[in-house]
Design an enzyme around this catalytic site. Structure first.
Site, PDB file in Angstrom:
ATOM      1  N   THR A  98      -4.779  -2.746   1.230  1.00 55.94           N
ATOM      2  CA  THR A  98      -4.656  -2.872  -0.197  1.00 55.94           C
ATOM      3  C   THR A  98      -5.909  -3.438  -0.833  1.00 55.94           C
ATOM      4  O   THR A  98      -6.908  -3.664  -0.158  1.00 55.94           O
ATOM      5  CB  THR A  98      -3.452  -3.731  -0.626  1.00 55.94           C
ATOM      6  OG1 THR A  98      -3.530  -4.931   0.086  1.00 55.94           O
ATOM      7  CG2 THR A  98      -2.144  -3.097  -0.378  1.00 55.94           C
ATOM      8  N   SER A 101       7.513  -4.672   0.316  1.00 56.19           N
ATOM      9  CA  SER A 101       6.072  -4.921   0.328  1.00 56.19           C
ATOM     10  C   SER A 101       5.796  -6.374   0.676  1.00 56.19           C
ATOM     11  O   SER A 101       6.669  -7.235   0.576  1.00 56.19           O
ATOM     12  CB  SER A 101       5.481  -4.604  -1.054  1.00 56.19           C
ATOM     13  OG  SER A 101       4.137  -5.020  -1.148  1.00 56.19           O
TER      14      SER A 101
END
Length: 609
Positions: free
Chosen positions: A416, A488
C-alpha cells in the site's frame, strides 16, 4: 538545534548503518518469515521537515510536491489528496492507484469522517472463490496473479465523495499534475527499478511487459524517462466525467475484459459490478489513550479495517504492563518492552482473526466495535500477559459476546501507500491507499494497445480468508461473499488532545498486516517516548502476526534477541520495509509548526510551506 531533532538525525544514521539486504520475496509463496508487502530497496536518511501553515507527506517526491502545489493554489486537504493519488498511480504503480481502493479519515476542524473506498467482491463471487476442485485453498501466489483476485475498484469513487463534501478547487484541476507527468514522463527511481527487476510475474502481462520492460526483458534503467500516454488518456476522462468514466464505458469494459480473460484463473467481475459500486461514509473509531506526554483521543478507521482496533488494543494493553513507562535503550526498544508488546499484539491479533470483517455483513461483538477497546475488557485481557511468552493465545469475549465464527487462518497480506495532509484552513486527513500486493494482480488495463501504459488492477480479494469455514463447518467472518469488502489492516490515524480537541497528528503506513505494528510504533514513539515524527519513524521495526516475533534485520543487539528467546519467543530477523508518513503539531522557538517525517525505507518526503 532542538534535542528532538538531533535524536532524529542520530537514529537516521543508525538506520543507514544497520540496513539489511533487499528482500525479493514478494511472490506470496509460503516462506519461513511472514512475507513483506514490497521488497526492500535503498535506505535514504531523511532529515525531518518543519512547515508553518500546511504540509503533505507522501511516498514519492513528485506526488508530495503535486499535493503541496494544490494547497498553495488554495486547495483543501482533500483536493491535495486527489492530486497526490493520481500522481502515485503513475510514479508508484506497485503500491496504489485508480485500479485499487483507499480509506480516508478526514477532520474539518469540528468532526472526523471516515470515507470508505474499499474494493468489493463481484456479485457472482462465492465463498469458494479461492478453493480448488478438491475444496482446498489455492496456493496464494496462484490466486494473487489472477482475475479472481481483482475486487471492484473504489478509490476514485470515494475521492469524488470526499471532494463533494470538502473540495475547494474544481475536480478537473486536481488531475492536471498527473496528466502532465504522464504525458511528459518521469524518471524511473531506484526503488521502482529494483521492484521491477525482482518481480517474477509482472512480465507475464503483455501490456505491463511492454510498458515497464525493455525488449530484452530487463526493466528500464534508473533515470529512464517513462511516459504513460494511456494513463493520461484515462485520467482526462475521469477529470471530465468523474468516477463514471472508470465505472462505465470503455474503461470499465477494458477492466472487465482483463479480469474475465485471464488465461488460467479468470474472474467474475462484470459491468454491473462496476456500475453498482458505492463508496461508504462510516463513523470514525475514536478512543481515549493516556500517554506520557498528554491524554490523547486517537481516531482510526472502523471495520472493514482492523487497523484502528488492533492499534488501539496493542497500545491499551501495553499501557497496562510493567513496560508502560519504559524508555529506549541505545536507540531501540528493550527486550522487556518488546516482550510485553509482542504479547499484547498476539492478544489483539487473536481478536482480529475472530471478529473483524465487513460491518455490512458481520455484527460487532457486544453490539459495537468499541467493545474491543473498552477499558474493562482491556483490563481483563492484560491479565493474560505474563513474564514468559504464552504457549497459546485465543480471542476474548468483548461485551460478553459469544461468537459462532471460526478464527481466520493465517495467510499473507500485502499493500500500500500512505498520505498525510494538513491544510491552512484547519482541515487534515490521513489516507491509506492500495492495490494490495506489489503491482497488484499483475494485470495492466489499457483501452488502446497502441498507446503505451495504462493502470494496474488490485488483487484485493486475496484479503478474504481463502478457507471460508473451519473443519467443523463454522463460517469465517472474513470469508468471501457477493458485494462484500475484504478485511484490511490499513490504519490511517488522526490524533487529538483529549481535553482541548486540538489536532495533534496525522500518521499511517503501508505494510500489509504489519501496518498495525508500524503505526503503533510511531504513535508510541511520538507520545510515550517524546520523539519527533522522523525519529519515531526511524526506530527499528518489529512485530508479530501471532507467530514468530519479527525484528528488522541488524537493528537490535544480540543480547536483546537472546533475552527474548529466553522468555520463550521465537525470534526471526528480516527486512521490514515500512513506508510511514507522519505530520505532528508542535512548537519550535515559540511558534506553532507542523513537524513532518517520512520513512527512510522508501522515497517519501514532506512538502509544504
Amino acid at each position: 538545534m532542538p534535542p528532538r531533532f538531533a535524536l532524529s538525525l542520530v537514529l537516521c544514521g543508525l538506520l543507514l548503518a544497520c540496513a539489511g539486504s533487499p528482500d525479493s520475496s514478494g511472490s506470496g509463496a509460503p516462506a519461513a518469515n511472514p512475507p513483506q508487502p514490497e521488497g526492500a530497496s535503498a535506505i535514504t536518511a531523511k532529515p525531518g521537515w518543519v512547515h508553518r501553515r500546511q504540509a503533505v507527506a507522501a511516498a514519492n517526491p513528485l506526488a508530495a510536491e503535486a499535493g503541496a502545489n494544490i494547497l498553495r493554489s488554495g486547495g483543501s486537504a482533500v483536493d491535495a489528496a486527489i492530486a497526490v493519488q493520481m500522481v502515485l498511480t503513475l510514479v508508484e504503480p506497485q503500491s496504489s492507484g485508480i485500479g485499487g481502493g483507499a480509506f480516508l479519515l478526514h477532520h474539518d476542524g469540528q468532526r472526523v469522517q471516515a470515507f470508505d473506498g474499499r474494493e468489493t467482491a463481484p456479485a457472482a463471487a462465492t465463498e469458494a472463490l479461492f478453493l480448488n476442485e478438491q475444496g482446498q485453498p489455492l496456493p496464494f501466489a496462484m490466486a494473487v496473479n489472477s482475475g479472481r483476485a481483482v475486487g471492484v475498484p473504489g478509490a476514485v469513487a470515494m475521492l469524488a465523495m470526499a471532494h463533494k463534501a470538502h473540495g475547494r478547487l474544481p475536480w478537473d484541476r486536481l488531475f492536471e499534475p498527473a496528466i502532465s507527468l504522464a504525458d511528459k514522463g518521469f524518471a524511473v527511481s531506484q526503488r521502482l527499478h529494483s521492484l521491477l527487476k525482482d518481480d517474477a510475474t509482472l512480465r507475464n502481462d503483455s501490456v505491463a511487459k511492454a510498458y515497464f520492460y525493455r525488449a530484452d526483458g530487463t526493466p528500464h534503467p534508473v533515470g529512464h524517462v517513462l511516459r504513460n500516454p494511456e494513463l493520461a488518456h484515462v485520467l482526462r476522462q475521469i477529470a471530465a466525467k468523474g468516477p463514471a468514466a472508470l465505472h462505465e464505458g470503455a474503461v470499465a469494459q477494458a477492466i472487465v475484459e482483463k479480469v474475465q480473460q485471464h488465461a488460467s484463473l479468470p474472474g467474475h467481475m462484470n459491468m454491473g459490478d462496476l456500475q453498482r459500486y458505492q463508496p461508504r461514509q462510516r463513523e470514525a473509531l475514536c478512543h481515549d489513550h493516556a500517554a506520557a506526554e498528554r491524554a490523547l483521543r486517537i481516531c482510526g478507521f472502523p471495520p472493514p479495517s482492523s487497523g484502528a482496533i488492533a492499534v488501539g488494543q496493542i497500545l491499551g494493553l501495553l499501557s497496562r504492563t510493567p513496560s508502560a513507562a519504559a524508555g529506549l535503550e541505545g536507540g531501540a526498544p528493550s527486550a522487556d518492552w518488546l516482550h510485553h508488546y509482542a504479547e499484547a499484539s498476539r492478544l489483539a491479533f487473536a481478536d482480529r482473526a475472530q471478529y473483524v470483517a465487513d460491518p455490512d455483513f458481520v455484527a460487532a461483538p457486544g453490539g459495537q466495535w468499541l467493545s474491543l477497546l473498552a477499558p474493562a475488557y482491556l483490563d481483563q485481557r492484560a491479565k493474560l500477559i505474563g513474564d514468559k511468552a504464552a504457549a497459546s493465545v485465543t480471542h476474548g469475549r468483548p461485551g460478553g459476546a459469544t461468537s459462532a465464527w471460526a478464527p481466520m487462518p493465517a495467510q499473507p497480506e500485502y499493500g500500500t501507500s500512505h498520505i498525510s495532509i494538513v491544510d491552512a484552513q484547519g482541515n487534515a486527513l490521513s489516507m491509506t491507499t492500495t492495490i494490495e500486493a506489489a503491482f497488484g494482480a499483475r494485470l495492466m488495463v489499457t483501452t488502446d494497445p497502441s498507446r503505451p501504459g495504462g493502470f494496474l488492477l488490485n488483487n484485493q480479494l486475496t484479503d478474504f480468508s481463502f478457507a471460508p469455514r473451519s473443519a467443523d463447518g463454522r463460517p469465517v467472518a472474513n470469508r468471501v461473499e457477493p458485494g462484500k469488502r475484504p478485511r484490511s489492516s490499513m490504519s490511517p490515524t488522526l490524533v487529538f488532545d483529549r481535553h482541548t480537541g486540538e489536532l495533534l497528528a496525522s500518521a499511517g503506513s503501508p505494510g500489509g498486516a504489519f501496518i498495525i505494528h508500524f503505526t503503533a510504533k510511531t504513535l508510541h514513539g511520538m507520545y510515550q517516548w517524546g520523539l519527533t515524527p522522523q525519529a519515531a519513524i526511524d526506530l527499528p521495526n518489529f512485530g508479530t502476526l501471532g507467530g514468530p516475533l519479527m525484528l528488522e534485520t541488524g537493528r537490535f543487539p544480540p543480547a536483546t534477541v537472546q533475552a527474548l528467546e529466553q522468555r520463550g519467543h521465537e525470534v526471526r530477523e528480516a527486512p521490514m520495509p515500512s513506508g510511514l508518513q507522519a505530520i505532528q503539531r508542535d512548537e519550535v522557538n515559540g511558534r506553532k509548526v507542523w513537524l513532518g517525517g517520512a520513512d527512510p525505507r522508501r522515497e517519501g518526503i514532506v512538502s509544504g510551506n
